[in-house]
Design a protein around this motif. Structure first.
Motif, PDB file in Angstrom:
ATOM      1  N   ILE A 164       0.819  -1.215   0.000  1.00 40.81           N
ATOM      2  CA  ILE A 164       0.000   0.000   0.000  1.00 40.81           C
ATOM      3  C   ILE A 164       0.852   1.265   0.000  1.00 40.81           C
ATOM      4  O   ILE A 164       0.321   2.375   0.077  1.00 40.81           O
ATOM      5  N   LEU A 178      -6.472   3.136  -2.291  1.00 42.23           N
ATOM      6  CA  LEU A 178      -6.483   2.989  -0.835  1.00 42.23           C
ATOM      7  C   LEU A 178      -7.847   3.356  -0.253  1.00 42.23           C
ATOM      8  O   LEU A 178      -8.300   2.740   0.720  1.00 42.23           O
ATOM      9  N   ILE A 261      -3.660   2.633   6.619  1.00 44.62           N
ATOM     10  CA  ILE A 261      -4.078   2.893   5.235  1.00 44.62           C
ATOM     11  C   ILE A 261      -4.466   4.360   5.076  1.00 44.62           C
ATOM     12  O   ILE A 261      -4.114   5.016   4.084  1.00 44.62           O
TER      13      ILE A 261
END
Length: 269
Positions: A164, A178, A261
Protein backbone atom coordinates in the motif's frame (compact mmCIF):
# COMPACT_ATOMS: atom_id res chain seq x y z
CA UNK A 1 -12.85 -32.16 -26.24
CA UNK A 2 -15.08 -35.23 -26.16
CA UNK A 3 -15.95 -36.34 -22.64
CA UNK A 4 -14.29 -39.71 -23.31
CA UNK A 5 -11.03 -38.19 -24.50
CA UNK A 6 -7.97 -37.22 -22.53
CA UNK A 7 -6.49 -33.72 -22.88
CA UNK A 8 -3.54 -33.02 -25.17
CA UNK A 9 -0.70 -34.82 -23.38
CA UNK A 10 1.74 -32.11 -24.50
CA UNK A 11 -0.14 -29.27 -22.80
CA UNK A 12 1.06 -29.95 -19.24
CA UNK A 13 2.38 -32.65 -16.93
CA UNK A 14 -1.11 -33.10 -15.48
CA UNK A 15 -2.46 -33.65 -18.99
CA UNK A 16 0.25 -36.26 -19.55
CA UNK A 17 -0.85 -38.03 -16.35
CA UNK A 18 -4.48 -38.02 -17.52
CA UNK A 19 -3.44 -39.42 -20.90
CA UNK A 20 -1.21 -42.06 -19.26
CA UNK A 21 -3.97 -43.22 -16.94
CA UNK A 22 -6.34 -43.83 -19.83
CA UNK A 23 -3.59 -45.43 -21.93
CA UNK A 24 -2.54 -47.88 -19.19
CA UNK A 25 -6.14 -48.72 -18.33
CA UNK A 26 -7.04 -49.52 -21.93
CA UNK A 27 -3.79 -51.40 -22.50
CA UNK A 28 -4.79 -53.73 -19.68
CA UNK A 29 -8.34 -54.09 -20.98
CA UNK A 30 -9.83 -52.59 -17.83
CA UNK A 31 -13.07 -50.68 -17.52
CA UNK A 32 -13.44 -47.44 -15.64
CA UNK A 33 -15.44 -49.33 -13.02
CA UNK A 34 -12.51 -51.70 -12.44
CA UNK A 35 -10.10 -48.81 -11.88
CA UNK A 36 -12.65 -47.12 -9.62
CA UNK A 37 -12.75 -50.24 -7.44
CA UNK A 38 -8.95 -50.32 -7.40
CA UNK A 39 -8.75 -46.69 -6.24
CA UNK A 40 -11.82 -46.97 -4.00
CA UNK A 41 -13.61 -44.08 -5.67
CA UNK A 42 -16.64 -43.41 -7.86
CA UNK A 43 -16.66 -44.30 -11.56
CA UNK A 44 -17.23 -40.63 -12.33
CA UNK A 45 -13.95 -39.81 -10.57
CA UNK A 46 -12.06 -41.96 -13.07
CA UNK A 47 -13.70 -40.10 -15.95
CA UNK A 48 -12.68 -36.78 -14.40
CA UNK A 49 -9.10 -37.99 -13.91
CA UNK A 50 -8.86 -39.15 -17.52
CA UNK A 51 -10.46 -35.96 -18.84
CA UNK A 52 -8.03 -33.81 -16.88
CA UNK A 53 -10.83 -32.33 -14.77
CA UNK A 54 -9.31 -33.79 -11.59
CA UNK A 55 -5.73 -34.45 -10.54
CA UNK A 56 -4.36 -37.83 -9.48
CA UNK A 57 -3.43 -37.89 -5.79
CA UNK A 58 -0.16 -39.29 -4.48
CA UNK A 59 -1.90 -42.18 -2.70
CA UNK A 60 -3.81 -43.07 -5.86
CA UNK A 61 -0.60 -42.98 -7.89
CA UNK A 62 1.06 -45.36 -5.43
CA UNK A 63 -1.87 -47.80 -5.67
CA UNK A 64 -1.69 -47.81 -9.47
CA UNK A 65 2.07 -48.30 -9.46
CA UNK A 66 1.81 -51.29 -7.15
CA UNK A 67 -1.19 -52.90 -8.86
CA UNK A 68 0.15 -52.43 -12.38
CA UNK A 69 3.85 -52.86 -11.56
CA UNK A 70 4.81 -49.63 -13.34
CA UNK A 71 8.11 -48.99 -11.58
CA UNK A 72 6.70 -45.90 -9.80
CA UNK A 73 5.66 -44.38 -13.14
CA UNK A 74 2.60 -42.55 -11.81
CA UNK A 75 4.18 -41.53 -8.50
CA UNK A 76 7.12 -39.92 -10.27
CA UNK A 77 4.86 -38.07 -12.71
CA UNK A 78 2.69 -36.72 -9.88
CA UNK A 79 5.81 -35.59 -8.03
CA UNK A 80 7.06 -33.67 -11.07
CA UNK A 81 3.62 -32.21 -11.77
CA UNK A 82 3.40 -30.81 -8.25
CA UNK A 83 6.85 -29.22 -8.49
CA UNK A 84 6.33 -27.41 -11.75
CA UNK A 85 4.24 -24.61 -13.20
CA UNK A 86 0.72 -25.64 -14.20
CA UNK A 87 -0.32 -23.71 -17.33
CA UNK A 88 -3.99 -24.25 -16.50
CA UNK A 89 -3.67 -22.92 -12.95
CA UNK A 90 -5.30 -19.56 -13.59
CA UNK A 91 -8.40 -21.02 -15.24
CA UNK A 92 -8.78 -23.46 -12.34
CA UNK A 93 -8.16 -20.67 -9.85
CA UNK A 94 -10.84 -18.34 -11.21
CA UNK A 95 -13.37 -21.20 -11.27
CA UNK A 96 -12.74 -21.91 -7.59
CA UNK A 97 -12.73 -18.19 -6.80
CA UNK A 98 -16.19 -17.73 -8.32
CA UNK A 99 -17.57 -20.51 -6.07
CA UNK A 100 -15.67 -19.56 -2.94
CA UNK A 101 -17.28 -19.56 0.48
CA UNK A 102 -14.10 -18.26 2.11
CA UNK A 103 -10.81 -16.89 0.78
CA UNK A 104 -7.58 -16.45 2.72
CA UNK A 105 -5.14 -14.29 0.77
CA UNK A 106 -1.63 -13.10 1.57
CA UNK A 107 0.22 -10.76 -0.78
CA UNK A 108 3.43 -8.87 -0.22
CA UNK A 109 3.63 -7.36 -3.69
CA UNK A 110 0.25 -6.21 -5.07
CA UNK A 111 -3.31 -5.38 -4.10
CA UNK A 112 -5.29 -8.60 -4.76
CA UNK A 113 -7.28 -8.58 -8.00
CA UNK A 114 -10.62 -8.73 -6.19
CA UNK A 115 -9.75 -5.46 -4.43
CA UNK A 116 -8.20 -3.56 -7.33
CA UNK A 117 -9.71 -0.40 -8.78
CA UNK A 118 -9.84 -0.12 -12.59
CA UNK A 119 -7.10 2.52 -12.48
CA UNK A 120 -4.77 0.37 -10.38
CA UNK A 121 -5.42 -2.72 -12.49
CA UNK A 122 -4.85 -0.78 -15.71
CA UNK A 123 -1.52 0.55 -14.43
CA UNK A 124 -0.36 -2.99 -13.64
CA UNK A 125 -1.42 -4.33 -17.03
CA UNK A 126 0.23 -1.41 -18.82
CA UNK A 127 3.48 -2.00 -16.96
CA UNK A 128 3.57 -5.50 -18.43
CA UNK A 129 3.03 -4.17 -21.97
CA UNK A 130 -0.05 -6.37 -22.23
CA UNK A 131 -1.27 -6.53 -25.86
CA UNK A 132 -4.74 -7.61 -24.66
CA UNK A 133 -5.03 -4.91 -22.02
CA UNK A 134 -8.67 -3.95 -22.49
CA UNK A 135 -9.92 -7.55 -22.60
CA UNK A 136 -7.84 -8.56 -19.59
CA UNK A 137 -8.99 -5.49 -17.66
CA UNK A 138 -12.64 -6.39 -18.29
CA UNK A 139 -12.02 -9.97 -17.18
CA UNK A 140 -10.26 -8.83 -14.02
CA UNK A 141 -13.05 -6.45 -13.09
CA UNK A 142 -15.66 -9.14 -13.84
CA UNK A 143 -14.03 -11.41 -11.26
CA UNK A 144 -15.09 -8.88 -8.62
CA UNK A 145 -18.72 -9.87 -9.15
CA UNK A 146 -18.13 -12.50 -6.49
CA UNK A 147 -18.04 -9.66 -3.93
CA UNK A 148 -21.62 -8.72 -4.76
CA UNK A 149 -23.17 -12.17 -4.58
CA UNK A 150 -26.27 -12.49 -2.42
CA UNK A 151 -24.09 -14.39 0.03
CA UNK A 152 -20.54 -13.17 -0.66
CA UNK A 153 -17.50 -15.12 0.51
CA UNK A 154 -15.62 -14.24 3.66
CA UNK A 155 -12.35 -12.56 2.70
CA UNK A 156 -9.42 -12.80 5.09
CA UNK A 157 -6.66 -10.66 3.60
CA UNK A 158 -3.13 -9.97 4.81
CA UNK A 159 -1.10 -7.36 2.92
CA UNK A 160 2.45 -6.23 3.44
CA UNK A 161 2.75 -2.52 4.20
CA UNK A 162 4.92 -2.14 1.09
CA UNK A 163 1.90 -3.11 -1.05
CA UNK A 164 0.00 0.00 0.00
CA UNK A 165 3.08 2.23 -0.07
CA UNK A 166 4.10 1.76 -3.73
CA UNK A 167 2.53 4.46 -5.99
CA UNK A 168 1.21 2.14 -8.69
CA UNK A 169 -0.22 4.35 -11.44
CA UNK A 170 0.75 7.55 -9.65
CA UNK A 171 -0.51 9.39 -6.58
CA UNK A 172 -4.10 9.91 -7.75
CA UNK A 173 -4.61 6.27 -8.74
CA UNK A 174 -3.07 5.06 -5.50
CA UNK A 175 -5.14 7.39 -3.36
CA UNK A 176 -8.29 6.11 -5.05
CA UNK A 177 -7.11 2.53 -4.55
CA UNK A 178 -6.48 2.99 -0.84
CA UNK A 179 -9.85 4.69 -0.40
CA UNK A 180 -11.47 1.66 -2.03
CA UNK A 181 -9.54 -0.66 0.29
CA UNK A 182 -10.92 1.25 3.27
CA UNK A 183 -14.43 1.00 1.86
CA UNK A 184 -14.13 -2.75 1.37
CA UNK A 185 -12.64 -3.22 4.83
CA UNK A 186 -15.88 -1.92 6.34
CA UNK A 187 -17.90 -4.77 4.85
CA UNK A 188 -18.88 -7.40 7.43
CA UNK A 189 -17.41 -10.23 5.34
CA UNK A 190 -14.00 -8.59 4.82
CA UNK A 191 -11.16 -8.86 7.34
CA UNK A 192 -8.22 -6.80 6.07
CA UNK A 193 -4.99 -6.53 8.04
CA UNK A 194 -1.61 -5.02 7.22
CA UNK A 195 1.75 -6.59 8.03
CA UNK A 196 3.88 -3.57 9.02
CA UNK A 197 7.47 -3.11 7.92
CA UNK A 198 8.42 -3.21 11.58
CA UNK A 199 7.48 -6.91 11.64
CA UNK A 200 10.80 -7.63 9.95
CA UNK A 201 11.37 -11.07 8.45
CA UNK A 202 8.29 -13.31 8.32
CA UNK A 203 6.98 -16.27 6.33
CA UNK A 204 5.16 -14.05 3.86
CA UNK A 205 8.46 -13.04 2.30
CA UNK A 206 8.45 -16.40 0.50
CA UNK A 207 5.71 -15.12 -1.81
CA UNK A 208 1.95 -14.65 -2.24
CA UNK A 209 -0.57 -17.45 -1.83
CA UNK A 210 -4.28 -18.09 -1.41
CA UNK A 211 -6.48 -20.69 0.23
CA UNK A 212 -9.99 -21.01 -1.15
CA UNK A 213 -12.76 -22.86 0.65
CA UNK A 214 -15.56 -24.23 -1.51
CA UNK A 215 -18.39 -26.56 -0.61
CA UNK A 216 -16.29 -29.59 -1.54
CA UNK A 217 -13.26 -28.63 0.55
CA UNK A 218 -10.16 -26.44 0.40
CA UNK A 219 -7.59 -25.77 -2.29
CA UNK A 220 -4.50 -23.62 -2.28
CA UNK A 221 -2.81 -21.50 -4.92
CA UNK A 222 0.84 -20.54 -4.83
CA UNK A 223 1.81 -17.76 -7.20
CA UNK A 224 5.09 -17.17 -9.00
CA UNK A 225 6.35 -14.88 -11.78
CA UNK A 226 4.47 -15.71 -15.01
CA UNK A 227 2.61 -18.57 -13.40
CA UNK A 228 1.58 -20.49 -10.35
CA UNK A 229 0.25 -23.83 -9.25
CA UNK A 230 -2.82 -25.36 -7.73
CA UNK A 231 -2.36 -27.06 -4.34
CA UNK A 232 -4.70 -30.01 -3.80
CA UNK A 233 -2.89 -32.18 -1.27
CA UNK A 234 -4.58 -31.76 2.13
CA UNK A 235 -1.25 -31.71 3.98
CA UNK A 236 0.12 -28.92 1.79
CA UNK A 237 -3.09 -26.90 2.13
CA UNK A 238 -2.82 -27.25 5.92
CA UNK A 239 0.74 -25.97 5.62
CA UNK A 240 -0.48 -22.89 3.78
CA UNK A 241 -3.13 -22.27 6.45
CA UNK A 242 -0.49 -22.51 9.17
CA UNK A 243 1.70 -20.12 7.21
CA UNK A 244 -1.22 -17.68 6.92
CA UNK A 245 -1.79 -17.84 10.68
CA UNK A 246 1.88 -17.21 11.41
CA UNK A 247 1.92 -14.17 9.13
CA UNK A 248 -1.27 -12.99 10.79
CA UNK A 249 0.44 -13.22 14.16
CA UNK A 250 2.69 -10.27 13.20
CA UNK A 251 -0.01 -8.27 11.38
CA UNK A 252 -1.74 -5.21 12.80
CA UNK A 253 -5.31 -5.51 14.13
CA UNK A 254 -8.10 -4.51 11.74
CA UNK A 255 -8.61 -1.03 13.23
CA UNK A 256 -4.89 -0.25 13.30
CA UNK A 257 -4.62 -1.47 9.72
CA UNK A 258 -7.32 0.98 8.66
CA UNK A 259 -5.51 3.84 10.38
CA UNK A 260 -2.28 2.96 8.59
CA UNK A 261 -4.08 2.89 5.23
CA UNK A 262 -5.58 6.31 6.00
CA UNK A 263 -2.15 7.71 6.87
CA UNK A 264 -0.59 6.43 3.68
CA UNK A 265 -3.55 7.64 1.64
CA UNK A 266 -2.90 11.17 2.88
CA UNK A 267 0.70 10.91 1.66
CA UNK A 268 -0.49 10.43 -1.93
CA UNK A 269 -1.40 14.04 -2.65
Amino acid sequence: MNINESPDARSSMWAWIAYSLRFHRMQRGLTGDAVARLLNCARSSISRLENGEAKLEEKQAAVLDEAWNTGNHFSIMVWYARQGHDPTWFKNFTEFEARAERIHNYDGQLIPALFQTPGYARALLESGRNPYLEDDLKKRMARQNVLDRKIPPELWVLLSESVIDIPVGGAEVMREQLAYLLELSMRPNVFLRIVPKSAGAHEGLDGPFKIITVKQGEVGFVEAPNGGRLVLEAAEVRGLKLRFDRIGAVALPVDSSRRLIEQLMESFT
